[in-house]
Write a protein that holds these residues in place. Structure first.
Motif, PDB file in Angstrom:
ATOM      1  N   LEU A 131      35.956  75.811  29.590  1.00 49.56           N
ATOM      2  CA  LEU A 131      36.000  74.239  29.264  1.00 49.56           C
ATOM      3  C   LEU A 131      36.551  74.041  27.846  1.00 49.56           C
ATOM      4  CD1 LEU A 131      35.511  71.229  30.120  1.00 49.56           C
ATOM      5  CD2 LEU A 131      33.223  71.671  28.877  1.00 49.56           C
ATOM      6  N   LEU A 132      37.736  73.462  27.630  1.00 45.59           N
ATOM      7  CA  LEU A 132      38.054  73.195  26.509  1.00 45.59           C
ATOM      8  C   LEU A 132      37.312  71.676  25.756  1.00 45.59           C
ATOM      9  CD1 LEU A 132      40.398  73.405  24.136  1.00 45.59           C
ATOM     10  CD2 LEU A 132      41.710  71.758  25.566  1.00 45.59           C
ATOM     11  N   ASP A 133      37.453  70.858  26.676  1.00 46.16           N
ATOM     12  CA  ASP A 133      36.719  69.417  26.408  1.00 46.16           C
ATOM     13  C   ASP A 133      36.662  68.500  27.628  1.00 46.16           C
ATOM     14  OD1 ASP A 133      35.325  67.831  24.525  1.00 46.16           O
ATOM     15  OD2 ASP A 133      36.856  68.189  23.080  1.00 46.16           O
ATOM     16  N   ILE A 134      36.130  67.319  27.485  1.00 45.50           N
ATOM     17  CA  ILE A 134      35.881  66.392  28.295  1.00 45.50           C
ATOM     18  C   ILE A 134      36.681  65.241  27.709  1.00 45.50           C
ATOM     19  CG2 ILE A 134      34.232  64.788  29.562  1.00 45.50           C
ATOM     20  CD1 ILE A 134      32.165  67.033  29.485  1.00 45.50           C
ATOM     21  N   TYR A 135      37.210  64.452  28.685  1.00 48.62           N
ATOM     22  CA  TYR A 135      37.957  63.100  28.158  1.00 48.62           C
ATOM     23  C   TYR A 135      37.808  62.087  29.048  1.00 48.62           C
ATOM     24  CZ  TYR A 135      40.545  66.931  25.761  1.00 48.62           C
ATOM     25  OH  TYR A 135      41.083  67.925  25.053  1.00 48.62           O
ATOM     26  N   GLU A 136      37.839  60.991  28.373  1.00 50.87           N
ATOM     27  CA  GLU A 136      37.611  59.688  29.251  1.00 50.87           C
ATOM     28  C   GLU A 136      38.994  59.130  29.598  1.00 50.87           C
ATOM     29  OE1 GLU A 136      34.915  56.259  27.788  1.00 50.87           O
ATOM     30  OE2 GLU A 136      36.751  55.180  27.964  1.00 50.87           O
ATOM     31  N   VAL A 137      38.994  58.806  30.709  1.00 55.52           N
ATOM     32  CA  VAL A 137      40.270  58.009  31.434  1.00 55.52           C
ATOM     33  C   VAL A 137      40.012  56.657  31.939  1.00 55.52           C
ATOM     34  CG1 VAL A 137      42.135  58.129  32.996  1.00 55.52           C
ATOM     35  CG2 VAL A 137      41.284  60.365  32.167  1.00 55.52           C
ATOM     36  N   SER A 138      40.696  55.806  31.430  1.00 60.78           N
ATOM     37  CA  SER A 138      40.119  54.358  31.774  1.00 60.78           C
ATOM     38  C   SER A 138      41.562  53.447  32.013  1.00 60.78           C
ATOM     39  CB  SER A 138      39.468  53.681  31.007  1.00 60.78           C
ATOM     40  OG  SER A 138      40.127  53.071  29.765  1.00 60.78           O
ATOM     41  N   SER A 139      41.714  52.145  32.427  1.00 63.80           N
ATOM     42  CA  SER A 139      42.780  51.376  32.590  1.00 63.80           C
ATOM     43  C   SER A 139      43.508  51.097  31.228  1.00 63.80           C
ATOM     44  CB  SER A 139      42.281  50.144  33.286  1.00 63.80           C
ATOM     45  OG  SER A 139      41.764  50.223  34.246  1.00 63.80           O
ATOM     46  N   MET A 140      42.730  51.126  30.162  1.00 61.51           N
ATOM     47  CA  MET A 140      42.957  50.932  28.906  1.00 61.51           C
ATOM     48  C   MET A 140      43.461  52.426  28.038  1.00 61.51           C
ATOM     49  SD  MET A 140      43.210  48.047  28.355  1.00 61.51           S
ATOM     50  CE  MET A 140      43.603  47.701  26.666  1.00 61.51           C
ATOM     51  N   ASN A 141      42.923  53.574  28.638  1.00 65.48           N
ATOM     52  CA  ASN A 141      43.414  54.735  27.946  1.00 65.48           C
ATOM     53  C   ASN A 141      43.827  55.802  28.911  1.00 65.48           C
ATOM     54  OD1 ASN A 141      42.058  53.714  25.164  1.00 65.48           O
ATOM     55  ND2 ASN A 141      40.342  53.675  26.453  1.00 65.48           N
ATOM     56  N   ASN A 142      44.893  55.970  29.262  1.00 64.49           N
ATOM     57  CA  ASN A 142      45.283  56.669  30.249  1.00 64.49           C
ATOM     58  C   ASN A 142      45.959  57.882  29.965  1.00 64.49           C
ATOM     59  OD1 ASN A 142      47.653  55.189  29.993  1.00 64.49           O
ATOM     60  ND2 ASN A 142      48.154  55.648  31.983  1.00 64.49           N
ATOM     61  N   VAL A 143      46.096  58.173  28.630  1.00 63.00           N
ATOM     62  CA  VAL A 143      46.856  59.539  28.148  1.00 63.00           C
ATOM     63  C   VAL A 143      45.719  60.565  27.611  1.00 63.00           C
ATOM     64  CG1 VAL A 143      48.148  60.379  26.461  1.00 63.00           C
ATOM     65  CG2 VAL A 143      48.848  58.273  27.580  1.00 63.00           C
ATOM     66  N   ILE A 144      45.861  61.805  28.022  1.00 62.25           N
ATOM     67  CA  ILE A 144      44.988  62.833  27.652  1.00 62.25           C
ATOM     68  C   ILE A 144      45.956  63.895  26.647  1.00 62.25           C
ATOM     69  CG2 ILE A 144      43.465  64.768  28.233  1.00 62.25           C
ATOM     70  CD1 ILE A 144      43.430  63.327  31.115  1.00 62.25           C
ATOM     71  N   GLN A 145      45.076  63.994  25.685  1.00 62.10           N
ATOM     72  CA  GLN A 145      46.129  64.952  24.550  1.00 62.10           C
ATOM     73  C   GLN A 145      45.311  65.822  24.089  1.00 62.10           C
ATOM     74  OE1 GLN A 145      46.928  61.667  21.887  1.00 62.10           O
ATOM     75  NE2 GLN A 145      49.051  61.421  22.684  1.00 62.10           N
ATOM     76  N   PHE A 146      45.695  67.288  24.018  1.00 62.51           N
ATOM     77  CA  PHE A 146      44.754  68.393  23.517  1.00 62.51           C
ATOM     78  C   PHE A 146      45.985  69.433  23.295  1.00 62.51           C
ATOM     79  CE2 PHE A 146      45.206  68.691  28.106  1.00 62.51           C
ATOM     80  CZ  PHE A 146      45.630  70.091  28.435  1.00 62.51           C
ATOM     81  N   SER A 147      45.129  70.535  22.536  1.00 65.61           N
ATOM     82  CA  SER A 147      45.990  71.878  22.234  1.00 65.61           C
ATOM     83  C   SER A 147      44.890  72.782  22.577  1.00 65.61           C
ATOM     84  CB  SER A 147      46.367  71.639  20.563  1.00 65.61           C
ATOM     85  OG  SER A 147      47.061  70.476  20.226  1.00 65.61           O
ATOM     86  N   PHE A 148      45.808  73.890  22.873  1.00 61.69           N
ATOM     87  CA  PHE A 148      45.266  75.292  22.926  1.00 61.69           C
ATOM     88  C   PHE A 148      46.350  76.353  22.636  1.00 61.69           C
ATOM     89  CE2 PHE A 148      47.863  74.665  26.818  1.00 61.69           C
ATOM     90  CZ  PHE A 148      48.060  76.264  27.108  1.00 61.69           C
ATOM     91  N   LEU A 149      45.360  77.394  22.270  1.00 62.58           N
ATOM     92  CA  LEU A 149      45.912  78.801  21.805  1.00 62.58           C
ATOM     93  C   LEU A 149      46.555  79.565  23.113  1.00 62.58           C
ATOM     94  CD1 LEU A 149      46.821  80.344  19.182  1.00 62.58           C
ATOM     95  CD2 LEU A 149      44.637  81.349  19.473  1.00 62.58           C
ATOM     96  N   THR A 150      48.060  79.915  23.185  1.00 66.41           N
ATOM     97  CA  THR A 150      48.373  80.613  24.314  1.00 66.41           C
ATOM     98  C   THR A 150      47.647  82.072  24.257  1.00 66.41           C
ATOM     99  OG1 THR A 150      50.109  81.367  23.029  1.00 66.41           O
ATOM    100  CG2 THR A 150      50.363  79.366  24.516  1.00 66.41           C
ATOM    101  N   SER A 151      47.613  82.893  25.214  1.00 66.14           N
ATOM    102  CA  SER A 151      47.126  84.284  25.307  1.00 66.14           C
ATOM    103  C   SER A 151      48.182  85.166  24.981  1.00 66.14           C
ATOM    104  CB  SER A 151      46.659  84.417  26.863  1.00 66.14           C
ATOM    105  OG  SER A 151      45.668  83.494  27.405  1.00 66.14           O
ATOM    106  N   ALA A 152      47.699  86.068  24.052  1.00 69.47           N
ATOM    107  CA  ALA A 152      48.781  86.669  23.294  1.00 69.47           C
ATOM    108  C   ALA A 152      49.045  87.817  24.337  1.00 69.47           C
ATOM    109  CB  ALA A 152      48.311  87.278  22.012  1.00 69.47           C
TER     110      ALA A 152
END
Length: 360
Positions: free
Chosen positions: A95-116
């Protein structure tokens, strides 16, 4: 865990690789876990635990940070411009994180480190809340996928094979059918508290934890308040639309795009094990159904499931929070149908309870 609340609808102006909606949804390497309506422009699901798996390939020989923007469809199952649900983003099954999605907020943005060294990473977006209960509303449907830096979504045969998904290393398929106990109603709250979508978290459900321990793929049909023949709080001993009514539905409401369009063909997912844990709502308030009505209702339901999945191990489970003849009648139904009876030991729950006394 942290809930992210996005206050604007925008996509950063990154130098990025953009995968169009067509290539995203037609991508043979995108996996849909759970019951998805594939007839729509954007495959949609509303049952808790449903998820979308994508694979990302990095052209860099070393680890690097990848920024991801996912855009979701706006609109609830009912067609109204109302939506609120939570998703978990898992990178390589962590699990990276939990995000709320709603009619007003429908974009999910996150970053992660690729596996070398491997350069192939798995992104899984899982719906943590149920389809239509209280303020939890809406379908999981991704409409766009954007990546930054040298990474791109895998849409064609890569130079190196995609590793087996960590979602199902055992090749074991599970189907779990239940009510709020299965849907993880209120598990992230601490009693006393009232249910809200923010307190529901399918990652903490017994169904998900069991599937994760077994390395199995999981499909779940769970709706809070539903019973075998009587829903919670119904003034009558039997209800019009208990949980078995929704068993063969792709999306939970009966009226989505017409009944025929919403029919779920059982051959689309063949479970090795099917577990039914219902009955708490039938008996937790008065008037209770008669022993005959409840038992015959469960017998009919188990018989239908066995017809759809004749090779699966079929079990009916009684929760520790049982009332009256709930467990006795469940066990009798399993004897009649030749299925397996399971009694869940209360020691498996973690206390204190979640909202409204729901065990965790």
């Amino acid at each position: 865990m942290v809930h992210h609340f996005f206050r604007a609808l925008f996509v950063f102006n990154w130098c990025c690789v953009t995968v169009s909606a067509t290539s995203f949804n037609d991508n043979e390497f995108t996996r849909y876990v759970g019951r998805f309506d594939m007839s729509r422009d954007y495959p949609s699901a509303d049952w808790s635990g449903s998820g979308i798996t994508m694979f990302v390939n990095s052209s860099s020989s070393s680890s690097e940070v990848v920024d991801v923007t996912l855009t979701t469809k706006v609109g609830a199952v009912s067609g109204a411009d109302v939506m609120l649900y939570f998703v978990g983003v898992l990178i390589n099954c962590e699990l990276l994180d939990i995000y709320e999605v709603s009619s007003m907020n429908n974009v999910i943005q996150f970053s992660f480190l690729t596996s070398a060294g491997t350069s192939v990473d798995e992104i899984h977006v899982m719906k943590l809340t149920e389809g239509a209960y209280s303020d939890s509303q809406g379908e999981l449907a991704l409409t766009d996928f954007n990546l930054s830096t040298n990474a791109q979504m895998i849409t064609q045969q890569p130079s190196r094979n995609i590793p087996p998904t960590c979602r199902n290393p055992s090749n074991l398929n599970l189907l779990v059918i239940g009510d709020s106990l299965t849907a993880a109603y209120g598990v992230d709250g601490v009693d006393p508290c009232s249910y809200s979508a923010a307190t529901q978290n399918f990652l903490h459900s017994y169904a998900y934890l069991t599937a994760d321990a077994l390395g199995a793929e999981l499909t779940t049909l769970a709706w809070s308040g539903k019973g075998v023949v009587r829903n919670y709080g119904d003034p009558n001993p039997t209800s019009v639309n208990p949980l078995p009514t929704y068993y063969n539905r792709t999306l939970s409401p009966l009226s989505v795009d017409g009944v025929s369009a919403n029919y779920w063909d059982p051959s689309r997912y063949m479970p090795d094990v099917v577990v039914v844990m219902l009955g708490s709502n039938d008996y937790s308030t008065s008037p209770n159904p008669s022993d005959e009505d409840f038992t015959s209702g469960l017998v009919d339901f188990l018989t239908l499931i066995a017809t759809d999945y004749p090779t699966a191990l079929l079990a009916a489970m009684c929760a520790p929070s049982n009332h009256g003849n709930q467990c006795v009648n469940i066990e009798n139904a399993t004897k009649i149908t030749g299925s397996t009876y399971v009694s869940m030991n209360s020691s498996l729950y973690v206390y204190p309870n979640g909202c409204n006394g729901h065990p965790r």
